[in-house]
Design an enzyme around this catalytic site. Structure first.
Site, mmCIF file in Angstrom:
data_model
loop_
_atom_site.group_PDB
_atom_site.id
_atom_site.type_symbol
_atom_site.label_atom_id
_atom_site.label_comp_id
_atom_site.label_asym_id
_atom_site.label_seq_id
_atom_site.Cartn_x
_atom_site.Cartn_y
_atom_site.Cartn_z
ATOM 1 N N GLY A 52 -25.133 -26.318 -24.230
ATOM 2 C CA GLY A 52 -23.889 -25.946 -23.906
ATOM 3 C C GLY A 52 -23.612 -25.015 -23.029
ATOM 4 N N ASP B 274 -29.910 -24.029 -12.100
ATOM 5 C CA ASP B 274 -29.883 -24.893 -13.168
ATOM 6 C C ASP B 274 -31.477 -25.385 -13.571
ATOM 7 O OD1 ASP B 274 -29.393 -26.302 -15.529
ATOM 8 O OD2 ASP B 274 -28.557 -28.166 -14.529
#
Length: 758
Positions: free
Chosen positions: A218, A348
């Protein structure tokens, strides 16, 4: 609760990219406690009668596959050798089982005590006969499809764990369930996350010392990550380790409290989006039990938001333990060591990818050391001492341009251009790897006899630019990066084809001692499947285009292949029945890449129902052909409309809110609906009923009224309709441009392609 047969769904949901996020604070409430009556080390009924001794000795019982990656070492290497280079030409399907879902399939099956256990999308669990494929039972956890919007990377699940007569599964909505291995009935179920937040679970649980370990996802949407250990018999929470600080930097009453007070809190500032958005650091895949050192080693994901200048703007700290490998005591969960692969992650670059253990001759005088190895997203292959976390070596296993190497302290020597996210001064730097990583969730394998690790690697670039419109919005895509930057409103013929050619995939045979590639095999595209190694020197890998191939592990020579008629991306496994070796792979197209990057492979990999396909020598089954009923006819449902300003706004809002599910440039893979051909584009009322009112929430397409205005929604419709007409045969881009916004557009303007590769 009785087992429920899976029903096919056509859900609109999920989001994109690297993987996922984390659970939240006091969320270990037992939903349906029903402790099993068995009190011995094995189950009373004999199904999945697994204890710690069997798990510890899994390598010596190769006829079974007892954990997600095969053994506690997690090398995905089997000592079975019945299928060899001499007879592999006889390998053929022996049975197939249809999963009745068109969403992504990432599960590696478990085979134990004569039963195969696996999962499909939406966390549905199956028990099959491993000889015939006959269905024994199916458990559907009946997830509310609206949860799909919380799933960054499709509603996938990588598998189950088995222990003491129970099958354990992490459910996409944050539950952890224990099922009776013989019947599929729920024995207990606990909620492991704050379900009001955008947490998900996609990873396979692990069993360690009577506990079942589970993480969560998440971080793309805004959560705080952690790893939890639950008692396998009762479902009670034993310990929890948070990976980023409490927003007030206060104790949580968790195993991580001491190390945060001592070290990690000081690596974060006191304000910024991390305080409200969780900070990220979700543990969504790699969890390894190191028996020798009695510790759990796990990988930690990206920061939330990705953009460090937004996440933690008033410090330059490393943001521990984001993008790190962490080791904790297996009994207490207390910190032992960490190694951070990407300090102050901005891109990321998760370190959640597969971690494996081995004993390698990497000491100063060639002495053997116990090591942990990982090839995370950032492109470096790391070998660290398993006992201490000391970096032994790290070298790029794939193309990278964000760093030049590692310094003497093991920190990346960053390219200065890599952190220039400023849209005013950005110089066009296309960073490699993209957020998909040089290696994502697809599991590696190792052949210890050959001393090689096999990596499913890829190459793709990304333009990282700060989103000038960023507003913190946990529960929707929340990265702080502008996905519309550089995205062309019009693009010439050949653009999509050029982007496809730029997305490269490679099977790399990596020598972890020499830290170099022994050989490589180039694939036709990126995002290819996990690996299986066997003692006969063969490795197996599925590919994006549905090819399932076997290679000589020493040379890379292709020995055999078959076409599975679906994306073949999960990790294959092998087992033996009555002296016959079987190889099984699950198939089904979707996943992060399958949703967001549909334009890169749409023509090569049409959507298909997921399957379990098992091979053996002399198999006589047939793989079902592609179901063409799933392929939608490309036909616009409305005439193009909107002026240039409206279409530019539509491009921006589509890129920020829709592209991660329905495909960049409006081009879907077909796993989720291609909005260009949607009947809902026919009118503003029909469109807004879905986008703003959530008319299809039960299918996963929830309302976006919290982040869009009706005007924004209509601009998206205008953009999607215009994109649909750009695909009409025999109609030029100039015609479409003039039809939509009037004459004067330049169809031959050079497009900016970098951000298309997000």
């Amino acid at each position: 609760m009785k087992p429920v047969r899976l029903v096919a769904t056509a859900a609109l949901s999920a989001l994109w990219l690297t993987a996922c996020g984390n659970p939240s604070e006091d969320a270990a409430d037992v939903e349906a406690p029903n402790p099993p009556e068995a009190d011995g080390e094995t189950s009373s009924n004999g199904a999945a009668a697994v204890d710690e001794a069997r798990l510890s000795n899994a390598a010596s019982t190769p006829a079974e596959w007892l954990t997600y990656n095969g053994t506690y070492e997690e090398q995905r290497h089997s000592t079975l050798a019945g299928i060899s280079a001499e007879n592999i030409s006889e390998l053929a399907p022996t049975w197939t089982y249809e999963l009745n879902t068109g969403r992504g399939i990432e599960s590696t099956p478990i085979v134990v005590d004569g039963v195969m256990y696996l999962t499909s999308s939406w966390s549905v669990v199956y028990a099959l006969d491993p000889v015939t494929g006959e269905e024994l039972w199916v458990h559907d956890p009946e997830v509310d499809r609206a949860v799909g919007v919380k799933a960054c990377c499709d509603v996938v699940n990588r598998g189950v764990a088995v222990y003491d007569g129970k099958v354990f599964v992490g459910v996409i909505d944050g539950r952890l369930q224990a099922l009776d291995a013989e019947t599929g009935e729920v024995e207990w179920s606990v909620v492991t996350v704050d379900q009001s937040k955008p947490y998900t679970i996609t990873g396979a649980p692990r069993i360690v010392k009577g506990n079942v370990l589970i993480g969560n996802g998440g971080a793309e949407l805004g959560v705080r990550g952690y790893l939890s250990a639950y008692d396998t018999e009762t479902g009670d929470l034993d310990w929890r380790f948070y990976t980023v600080p409490n927003p007030n930097k206060e104790p949580d009453g968790a195993a991580s409290d001491a190390i945060f007070a001592e070290l990690a809190n000081d690596t974060w500032g006191d304000d910024g989006a991390w305080v409200t958005d969780g900070g990220g650091g979700t543990v969504w895949d790699a969890i390894v039990y190191d028996e020798v050192n009695d510790q759990v080693i796990f990988g930690v994901g990206n920061g939330s938001p990705w953009n460090a200048d937004i996440r933690d703007p008033n410090s330059d700290g490393d943001n521990l333990f984001v993008s790190s490998i962490v080791a904790v005591d297996a009994t207490t969960g207390e910190y032992k060591w960490h190694y951070q692969t990407t300090p102050r992650d901005n891109w990321d670059y998760t370190a959640t990818q597969h971690i494996m253990l081995a004993d390698l001759p990497v000491g100063e005088n060639g002495e053997t050391r116990r090591v942990a190895m990982q090839a995370p997203k950032n492109g470096f292959f790391y070998v660290v001492d398993a006992e201490t976390g000391e970096l032994i070596s790290g070298e790029p296993y794939a193309a990278i341009n964000w760093a030049e190497g590692l310094d003497e302290d093991g920190r990346p020597i960053e390219n200065p251009e890599a952190r220039n996210n400023d849209p005013e001064t950005y110089a066009g730097f296309v960073q490699v790897p993209a957020p998909y990583g040089a290696h994502n969730w697809h599991p590696m394998a190792m052949n210890p006899d050959l001393g090689l690790v096999y990596i499913p690697a890829m190459e793709l670039g990304q333009a990282y630019i700060t989103d000038p419109r960023f507003q913190s919005k946990p529960a929707k895509w929340n990265t702080g990066m502008d996905f519309s930057a550089g995205m062309p409103l019009r693009y010439p013929e050949g653009t999509v084809q050029a982007l496809r050619a730029a997305a490269k995939g490679t099977l790399v045979a990596w020598d972890p001692v020499a830290q170099e590639a022994r050989w490589t095999v180039e694939h036709g595209a990126g995002w290819n499947g996990g690996i299986l190694s066997t003692a006969s020197g063969i490795i197996f890998q599925g590919q994006l285009d549905g090819t399932f191939a076997a290679y000589d592990g020493a040379t890379g020579e292709e020995l055999w292949s078959d076409q599975l008629n679906s994306g073949a991306l999960s990790g294959p496994m092998t087992y033996e029945v009555d002296g016959e070796q079987h190889v099984t792979i699950t198939t089904g197209w979707g996943h992060a890449y399958g949703l967001a990057a549909g334009m890169l492979f749409k023509d090569a990999v049409p959507p298909a129902l997921g399957k379990v396909i098992t091979f053996k020598l002399g198999g006589e089954a047939e793989i079902p052909p592609l179901d063409t009923d799933l392929i939608v006819e490309p036909e616009p449902k409305a005439e193009p409309f909107g002026d240039e300003e409206m279409l530019e706004a539509g491009l921006i809002h589509y890129s920020r809110n829709c592209g991660v599910c329905h495909g960049l440039l409006g081009i879907s893979s077909g796993v989720l609906p291609d909005l260009r051909w949607s009947t809902y584009t026919a009118s503003a009322d029909a469109w807004n009923n879905v986008v703003m009112n959530g008319a299809l929430a039960s299918n996963g397409m929830v309302s976006f009224s919290d982040v869009l205005t009706p005007e924004d929604s209509e601009a998206i419709r205008a953009y999607v309709v215009t994109q649909a007409h750009m695909n009409r045969e025999g109609v030029s881009n100039q015609d479409i441009q003039e039809e939509a916004v009037g004459p004067g557009m330049d169809p031959d303007a050079e497009p900016e392609l970098e951000a298309d590769e997000q």
